[in-house]
Design a protein around this motif. Structure first.
Motif, PDB file in Angstrom:
ATOM      1  N   GLY A  28       0.803  -1.212   0.000  1.00 56.01           N
ATOM      2  CA  GLY A  28       0.000   0.000   0.000  1.00 56.01           C
ATOM      3  C   GLY A  28       0.835   1.260   0.000  1.00 56.01           C
ATOM      4  N   MET A  29       0.332   2.264   0.706  1.00 54.65           N
ATOM      5  CA  MET A  29       0.973   3.577   0.739  1.00 54.65           C
ATOM      6  C   MET A  29       1.399   3.904   2.160  1.00 54.65           C
ATOM      7  SD  MET A  29       0.526   4.319  -2.422  1.00 54.65           S
ATOM      8  CE  MET A  29      -0.336   3.197  -3.558  1.00 54.65           C
ATOM      9  N   ARG A  30       2.282   4.850   2.270  1.00 56.59           N
ATOM     10  CA  ARG A  30       2.632   5.378   3.589  1.00 56.59           C
ATOM     11  C   ARG A  30       3.021   6.832   3.430  1.00 56.59           C
ATOM     12  NH1 ARG A  30       7.679   3.044   6.998  1.00 56.59           N
ATOM     13  NH2 ARG A  30       8.407   3.007   4.833  1.00 56.59           N
ATOM     14  N   ALA A  31       2.394   7.679   4.236  1.00 52.12           N
ATOM     15  CA  ALA A  31       2.760   9.099   4.260  1.00 52.12           C
ATOM     16  C   ALA A  31       3.410   9.398   5.596  1.00 52.12           C
ATOM     17  CB  ALA A  31       1.520   9.971   4.085  1.00 52.12           C
ATOM     18  N   SER A  32       4.676   9.805   5.561  1.00 57.39           N
ATOM     19  CA  SER A  32       5.354  10.183   6.798  1.00 57.39           C
ATOM     20  C   SER A  32       5.253  11.692   6.972  1.00 57.39           C
ATOM     21  CB  SER A  32       6.817   9.728   6.764  1.00 57.39           C
ATOM     22  OG  SER A  32       6.855   8.307   6.794  1.00 57.39           O
ATOM     23  N   LEU A  33       4.757  12.072   8.144  1.00 57.92           N
ATOM     24  CA  LEU A  33       4.434  13.487   8.404  1.00 57.92           C
ATOM     25  C   LEU A  33       5.350  14.019   9.504  1.00 57.92           C
ATOM     26  CD1 LEU A  33       0.526  13.065   8.574  1.00 57.92           C
ATOM     27  CD2 LEU A  33       1.977  13.287   6.532  1.00 57.92           C
ATOM     28  N   TYR A  34       6.637  13.977   9.235  1.00 56.93           N
ATOM     29  CA  TYR A  34       7.598  14.403  10.250  1.00 56.93           C
ATOM     30  C   TYR A  34       7.525  15.912  10.457  1.00 56.93           C
ATOM     31  CZ  TYR A  34       9.598   9.693   9.644  1.00 56.93           C
ATOM     32  OH  TYR A  34       9.786   8.336   9.592  1.00 56.93           O
ATOM     33  N   ASN A  35       8.292  16.375  11.460  1.00 54.66           N
ATOM     34  CA  ASN A  35       8.269  17.803  11.807  1.00 54.66           C
ATOM     35  C   ASN A  35       8.477  18.712  10.605  1.00 54.66           C
ATOM     36  OD1 ASN A  35       7.875  17.237  14.502  1.00 54.66           O
ATOM     37  ND2 ASN A  35      10.005  17.583  15.108  1.00 54.66           N
ATOM     38  N   ALA A  36       9.349  18.285   9.676  1.00 57.44           N
ATOM     39  CA  ALA A  36       9.689  19.165   8.553  1.00 57.44           C
ATOM     40  C   ALA A  36       8.626  19.169   7.459  1.00 57.44           C
ATOM     41  CB  ALA A  36      11.039  18.761   7.960  1.00 57.44           C
ATOM     42  N   MET A  37       7.598  18.332   7.595  1.00 55.99           N
ATOM     43  CA  MET A  37       6.514  18.341   6.604  1.00 55.99           C
ATOM     44  C   MET A  37       5.512  19.424   6.984  1.00 55.99           C
ATOM     45  SD  MET A  37       4.846  17.286   3.974  1.00 55.99           S
ATOM     46  CE  MET A  37       5.962  15.953   3.512  1.00 55.99           C
ATOM     47  N   PRO A  38       5.331  20.418   6.116  1.00 56.22           N
ATOM     48  CA  PRO A  38       4.382  21.490   6.454  1.00 56.22           C
ATOM     49  C   PRO A  38       2.925  21.031   6.298  1.00 56.22           C
ATOM     50  CG  PRO A  38       5.355  21.886   4.299  1.00 56.22           C
ATOM     51  CD  PRO A  38       6.028  20.660   4.851  1.00 56.22           C
ATOM     52  N   LEU A  39       2.041  21.725   6.972  1.00 51.75           N
ATOM     53  CA  LEU A  39       0.603  21.455   6.841  1.00 51.75           C
ATOM     54  C   LEU A  39       0.188  21.501   5.371  1.00 51.75           C
ATOM     55  CD1 LEU A  39      -2.181  21.043   8.184  1.00 51.75           C
ATOM     56  CD2 LEU A  39      -2.354  23.541   8.343  1.00 51.75           C
ATOM     57  N   ALA A  40       0.794  22.426   4.630  1.00 50.59           N
ATOM     58  CA  ALA A  40       0.447  22.552   3.212  1.00 50.59           C
ATOM     59  C   ALA A  40       0.702  21.256   2.455  1.00 50.59           C
ATOM     60  CB  ALA A  40       1.246  23.696   2.576  1.00 50.59           C
ATOM     61  N   GLY A  41       1.701  20.501   2.881  1.00 47.36           N
ATOM     62  CA  GLY A  41       1.993  19.233   2.226  1.00 47.36           C
ATOM     63  C   GLY A  41       0.876  18.221   2.456  1.00 47.36           C
ATOM     64  N   VAL A  42       0.355  18.188   3.664  1.00 48.81           N
ATOM     65  CA  VAL A  42      -0.735  17.254   3.966  1.00 48.81           C
ATOM     66  C   VAL A  42      -2.016  17.696   3.269  1.00 48.81           C
ATOM     67  CG1 VAL A  42      -1.896  15.995   5.809  1.00 48.81           C
ATOM     68  CG2 VAL A  42       0.409  16.893   6.193  1.00 48.81           C
ATOM     69  N   GLN A  43      -2.227  19.007   3.225  1.00 45.95           N
ATOM     70  CA  GLN A  43      -3.396  19.520   2.489  1.00 45.95           C
ATOM     71  C   GLN A  43      -3.309  19.130   1.009  1.00 45.95           C
ATOM     72  OE1 GLN A  43      -2.790  23.603   3.672  1.00 45.95           O
ATOM     73  NE2 GLN A  43      -4.396  23.512   5.246  1.00 45.95           N
ATOM     74  N   ALA A  44      -2.102  19.258   0.458  1.00 53.80           N
ATOM     75  CA  ALA A  44      -1.934  18.889  -0.957  1.00 53.80           C
ATOM     76  C   ALA A  44      -2.158  17.394  -1.148  1.00 53.80           C
ATOM     77  CB  ALA A  44      -0.526  19.284  -1.425  1.00 53.80           C
ATOM     78  N   LEU A  45      -1.692  16.599  -0.208  1.00 52.54           N
ATOM     79  CA  LEU A  45      -1.875  15.148  -0.305  1.00 52.54           C
ATOM     80  C   LEU A  45      -3.364  14.782  -0.250  1.00 52.54           C
ATOM     81  CD1 LEU A  45      -0.929  12.195  -0.292  1.00 52.54           C
ATOM     82  CD2 LEU A  45      -0.610  12.391   2.189  1.00 52.54           C
ATOM     83  N   VAL A  46      -4.063  15.342   0.718  1.00 55.77           N
ATOM     84  CA  VAL A  46      -5.489  15.020   0.848  1.00 55.77           C
ATOM     85  C   VAL A  46      -6.258  15.510  -0.379  1.00 55.77           C
ATOM     86  CG1 VAL A  46      -7.581  15.468   2.201  1.00 55.77           C
ATOM     87  CG2 VAL A  46      -5.425  14.891   3.366  1.00 55.77           C
ATOM     88  N   GLY A  47      -5.867  16.677  -0.864  1.00 57.08           N
ATOM     89  CA  GLY A  47      -6.502  17.186  -2.083  1.00 57.08           C
ATOM     90  C   GLY A  47      -6.308  16.238  -3.255  1.00 57.08           C
ATOM     91  N   TYR A  48      -5.101  15.755  -3.396  1.00 59.83           N
ATOM     92  CA  TYR A  48      -4.826  14.808  -4.483  1.00 59.83           C
ATOM     93  C   TYR A  48      -5.606  13.515  -4.289  1.00 59.83           C
ATOM     94  CZ  TYR A  48      -2.490  11.148  -7.095  1.00 59.83           C
ATOM     95  OH  TYR A  48      -2.248  10.077  -7.903  1.00 59.83           O
ATOM     96  N   MET A  49      -5.638  13.031  -3.037  1.00 58.56           N
ATOM     97  CA  MET A  49      -6.351  11.780  -2.769  1.00 58.56           C
ATOM     98  C   MET A  49      -7.842  11.918  -3.102  1.00 58.56           C
ATOM     99  SD  MET A  49      -4.421  10.706   0.796  1.00 58.56           S
ATOM    100  CE  MET A  49      -5.398   9.237   1.139  1.00 58.56           C
TER     101      MET A  49
END
Lengths: 371, 371
Positions: free
Chosen positions: B342-363
C-alpha cells in the motif's frame, strides 16, 4: 556562492580539507539533486535516486583502486576505532580466543591491539615503542604465530607520521594468515596490492572527507567467520549480503565520498595522487632536512609518511608564535597531536601543491625572523 | 541558490524531508563556516569551531526535550539496528544472559527482540502479531519478569504506523527494571517523560534529518554495566566519558541536526511540533475515515501514529496509477514499506501542513476520478 576566495589552506589530520569543486557541487545540489525535487540528505536509501548515487560511488572506488571481484566493498559506520572491534568480531571466530598478531608502529596500531585483546589472544608481533616510533620494524623480525586468525598493520600512522610504502608480503614471510590493513589516512594516495590483503579498511574522514563513513574491503573467503556476539549491523557477511543497506547507511557521507572519487578520477586517478603525494611531501621533508635545525622531523627516511608530517621547532617556546603567524598567513590546523606535541602538516589528496609551497614559504620566513 | 521553488512534498519515511531553511543555511556555509575559512565537513572534531557546534547542538537538544541533568546525551553511529545490539551489550551485563523483556508492537521492536537474543535471555513480554499489528497491547497484559535488565519498547513503529502517546509507566505496573525506548521516528514531536525512562535512543534520519547519527540519552546510573565484549566505541560509559568524541563523530550530521534543533526552537519548540503533528495527522486520518472506503488505515484509533500513516487503496490495482499521479502532483515517496504494501505518508516535523493539504486534495481528486 558565498565564499571568500582563495580559501586558507587547511592542514587538519582529519576531518580534513576537501576539494573545493566537491564542496561547490554539494552546495549547489543541497536542495535538489539532478532535478528530482529532493536533496541527497532527504532521499530514502531504498529509492532509485540514492541507489544510483551509491552504486556509482562503489563503481568509481572499485575502478580507482582496481579492486578485484573477489573483494566486497562495504560502506559502514564507526570509524577506525569502531573497526578495531569490528575486525576481530568478524575474523577471530568462529570460536572466541583466536590468535591475532598486531604490528605496532604507532598510536593507531597500538589501539587496535588493545581492542583486539577483548576478543582474541592478541599480541604485538613487533613494536617500535622502544625506538620512539621513528621506524617501522623490518618484516623479517615480526614474530608471527602459526595459525593466527589474522595479522594487523596500520599502513599509515596518522599521529606518528609513519607509512608503509607497500603492504607487507606475509606469504614471503612464510605466514599464511590473512592481512588486515588500516589504510585510513593514506587510502587513494597509492595503489593497493590486493594479492597481499585480506581486509582493508579506512575511515573516510582523513583522505576522503566526510566523517561517519568507513570503507571496508573484505575478501570473499573471509566472510562467515563472525563471532556469535558480533552485532548484525557490523557483521561483514550481513552487510555484504545487503549491499551495505542492512541498516540505513550514512547517505550524505557516501554521496560526498562519491564526489571525491569522481574528483580523484578527473585529476588522473590514484597514479596522479601518488605522484602529487611524492612531490608535496618531498618539498616539505627536503626543507625540514635542509633548514639547518630550526625545524626537524624525527622519522627515519624510509618510514616517513607522505600524508602526515609531524615536525618540531628547535625552540619549542616559539610554538604559539608559529601557530599564530600561520593562521594569519592562511595556514590552518598545524598544531601537532597532543600525544606527540609540536606541529603536524597533513598533506592529503585535497591539499594542493600551492598549499605546501605556502607552508614552506611561511616556515622559511618564520625561521629567518626567529633564527 | 539554484533551486526550483516551491519544492515538491517528500513523504519519505527516512531519510526524510528537511526544513528548507536548514538546507539553505547548510549550502551557504558549505565552503566557509562563520568566516573561519573551513567548511564544517573539513574541521577537526577537536578544534574550537566544531566543539562549539557540538556543544550548541547538545544544549539546544537538552532544552527542547527538557533533558534532566542525570541523563547523558550521546551522539553515536550505527542507527537503530546498530543500537539493537548496542543496548543489550551495554545494559544486559555485567554477566551475559541477563533477562530482557521486549514489547513487540511491530517490525522494529521485533528486530530489537531478535538482536537482543544474541546477548541476553530476551523474550516478548507482549505481541500484537496475532491481531495483525493493529493495536498496542495494553500495558496491564505485559508479561514482565522480575529482575529484568531492562524492558524495551518502540514508541513509534515507522513501518506499521503505531505510536504510544506516552512512554509506559513501568513503576505503575510494579516493574522496577529500566525502560529502553526506541523513539527514532517521533523524537522531537512530543515531550518525553524522563521519569519513566532509562535509555532513549533515536536514529536521526527520520524526524531530524541526516542518516549516520544516532542520539542516545542514558540515565547516569545505567553506565558501567557493559558486557566485556562491548566495543569501546559503542560503550556508553566510554562515549559519555569522552563527550561523544572517543572516536571521530559524524561531524556533518551533528551540524545539520543542530540546525534542525535551532529550527524547531524557532518554530516554537516541541510543544508547537506536537500541536502541528496533531493537526497534520488529524487532517489525513479524518479523510481516510470519512472517504467512504476508497482508502483506509487499519490501525486502531488509540494506536495510530502521527508520524507514519500507512494506508491502502480499496482497489490495489490502482496503486501504480496513484503513485504516478502523486509524483506528477509533486507528492514524493508515498509507496508503503515492502513488508506492508500500500501507501505510507510520513508526516515528520519538517513536513508542512500545506503538504498534507496537498496530499489530501490529491487523494480526493484521485478517488473522484477512479471511484
Amino acid at each position: 556562492m558565498p565564499t571568500a576566495n582563495p580559501r586558507p589552506f587547511n592542514f587538519s589530520a582529519g576531518p580534513a580539507t576537501l576539494p573545493e569543486p566537491v564542496l561547490r557541487q554539494a552546495a549547489e545540489e543541497m536542495l535538489d539533486w539532478h532535478g528530482c525535487g529532493m536533496g541527497v540528505m532527504e532521499m530514502s536509501h531504498r529509492g532509485k535516486e540514492f541507489i544510483s548515487i551509491h552504486e556509482q560511488a562503489v563503481a568509481t572506488l572499485r575502478e580507482l583502486l582496481a579492486v578485484p571481484s573477489n573483494f566486497h566493498v562495504l560502506f559502514m559506520q564507526g570509524g577506525g576505532l569502531g573497526e578495531n572491534a569490528i575486525v576481530p568480531m568478524n575474523l577471530a571466530g568462529p570460536q572466541p580466543g583466536g590468535l591475532v598478531d598486531v604490528v605496532v608502529t604507532g598510536s593507531w596500531s597500538k589501539k587496535s591491539l588493545a581492542e583486539a585483546q577483548r576478543y582474541a589472544d592478541a599480541r604485538a608481533a613487533a613494536s617500535n615503542d622502544a625506538d620512539g616510533r621513528s621506524a617501522i620494524p623490518a618484516p623479517g623480525t615480526w614474530q608471527l604465530r602459526e595459525g593466527a586468525a589474522y595479522v594487523h598493520v596500520c599502513s599509515n600512522e596518522t599521529i606518528d607520521g609513519l607509512e608503509m610504502a607497500e603492504l607487507p608480503d606475509l606469504a614471503a614471510l612464510g605466514c599464511r594468515s590473512p592481512l588486515v590493513a588500516d589504510c585510513s589516512s593514506h587510502i587513494l594516495s597509492r595503489t593497493i596490492d590486493w594479492s597481499r590483503a585480506g581486509v582493508v579498511f579506512a575511515g573516510a574522514q582523513k583522505n576522503i572527507g566526510p566523517a561517519g563513513l568507513t570503507l571496508v574491503f573484505v575478501r570473499d573467503d573471509l566472510l562467515g567467520r563472525a563471532l556469535p556476539i558480533c552485532p548484525s549491523a557490523f557483521d561483514y557477511s550481513v552487510v555484504a549480503a545487503h549491499g551495505s543497506m542492512f541498516n540505513t547507511p550514512p547517505t550524505y557521507a557516501i554521496y560526498v565520498a562519491g564526489l571525491v572519487f569522481e574528483w580523484v578520477k578527473a585529476q588522473g586517478g590514484v597514479a596522479e595522487m601518488d605522484r602529487r603525494a611524492a612531490e608535496k611531501s618531498a618539498l616539505l621533508y627536503n626543507y625540514l632536512d635542509d633548514c639547518g635545525g630550526f625545524y626537524r622531523n624525527r622519522v627515519a627516511l624510509t618510514a616517513r609518511s607522505r600524508m602526515n608530517v609531524p615536525f618540531f621547532l628547535h625552540n619549542e617556546s616559539l610554538n604559539d608564535a608559529f601557530l599564530a603567524g600561520a593562521r594569519e598567513a592562511g595556514l590552518l590546523q598545524l598544531k601537532g597531536h597532543k600525544s606527540v606535541g609540536g606541529m603536524r602538516a597533513s598533506l592529503y589528496n585535497a591539499m594542493p601543491l600551492a598549499g605546501v609551497q605556502a607552508l614552506v614559504g611561511y616556515m622559511k620566513d618564520f625561521a629567518r625572523r626567529h633564527g
